[in-house]
Enzyme design. Structure first.
Site, mmCIF file in Angstrom:
data_model
loop_
_atom_site.group_PDB
_atom_site.id
_atom_site.type_symbol
_atom_site.label_atom_id
_atom_site.label_comp_id
_atom_site.label_asym_id
_atom_site.label_seq_id
_atom_site.Cartn_x
_atom_site.Cartn_y
_atom_site.Cartn_z
ATOM 1 N N CYS A 196 -6.842 -17.518 -11.809
ATOM 2 C CA CYS A 196 -7.022 -16.058 -11.800
ATOM 3 C C CYS A 196 -8.462 -15.679 -12.129
ATOM 4 C CB CYS A 196 -6.089 -15.405 -12.811
ATOM 5 S SG CYS A 196 -4.353 -15.669 -12.475
ATOM 6 N N ASP A 226 -3.687 6.662 5.025
ATOM 7 C CA ASP A 226 -2.438 7.427 5.122
ATOM 8 C C ASP A 226 -1.432 7.012 4.056
ATOM 9 O OD1 ASP A 226 -1.813 4.906 6.043
ATOM 10 O OD2 ASP A 226 -1.041 5.561 7.990
#
Length: 230
Positions: A55, A147
């Site tokens: 990570c 959108d």
């Protein structure tokens, strides 16, 4: 109140679905996701846990090329299952990994220590667990359009780090194909030839692509491999 809230009746997200307008605590304060995105594209990438090796390399790479996402008007946000305080401390390690210890992480991290979002968005990896036996978050990538609909979803297991250069390539394709009636072939990179979508007639393709359309002949005789240069 829980640190994250999302509609509990939300089914698994599919391409084209509106991304939930969740609220969450982050390293830049509490956000409402749609407000955070504004009119921009967005990329949300999750991480199994703070202070873990893969990570840390991923966040460092994301930070190093954050200007490339900004150039494409893509807002970046990460998620991990630890607290905001842990995220702040971890961010210092991430930037130090990049030899930029004096700089701040250029994007926020969502705190999902109750795993509310991880459950709702289908992020948990059943095979990877923490010391308490709780499942870790898988490495999810969600790309959201202006959108607020999901344009891309990729799910990696916790043990496999992502390729952020590939994520930029995919975003270039998504943004191009959202504007033009084309598709991008295998291994496509910006500047290379693209493919004319099958629904366009020869006349429509000729009108839309003044640089010309070339068709690759195939044994079937079907003229579906049509290329053009934008």
């Amino acid at each position: 109140n829980s640190p994250c809230s999302v509609d509990a009746t939300m089914p698994g997200l599919l391409l084209g679905d509106e991304f939930p307008n969740f609220e969450a605590d982050t390293t830049i304060g509490r956000i409402k996701f749609h407000d955070f995105l504004g009119s921009s594209w967005g990329i949300l990438f999750s991480h199994p846990k703070d202070f873990t090796p893969v990570c840390t390399t991923e966040l460092a790479r994301a930070a190093k090329i954050s200007s490339e996402f900004k150039k494409r008007d893509v807002k970046m946000i990460a998620l991990s299952i630890d607290s905001v305080e842990d995220h702040h401390n971890w961010s210092k390690d991430v930037m130090a990994f990049n030899s930029e210890a004096d700089n701040a992480l250029p994007f926020p991290i969502i705190a999902d220590d109750k795993r509310v979002l991880s459950v709702q968005l289908g992020m948990l990896d059943p095979d990877e667990k923490d010391k308490d036996g709780m499942p870790l978050t898988a490495r999810c990538v969600f790309v959201i359009g202006p959108d607020k609909r999901m344009k891309l979803s990729i799910l990696y297991p916790a043990t496999t780090g992502r390729n952020f250069d590939e994520l930029l390539r995919v975003i270039d394709s998504l943004q191009l194909t959202a504007q033009k009636k084309v598709a991008t072939p295998v291994d496509w990179k910006p500047g290379e030839k693209v493919m004319v979508i099958p629904s366009l007639s020869e006349a429509e393709a000729a009108a839309l692509f003044p640089s010309g359309v070339t068709t690759k002949e195939m044994p079937s005789g079907k003229k579906y491999l049509r290329y053009t240069k934008l």
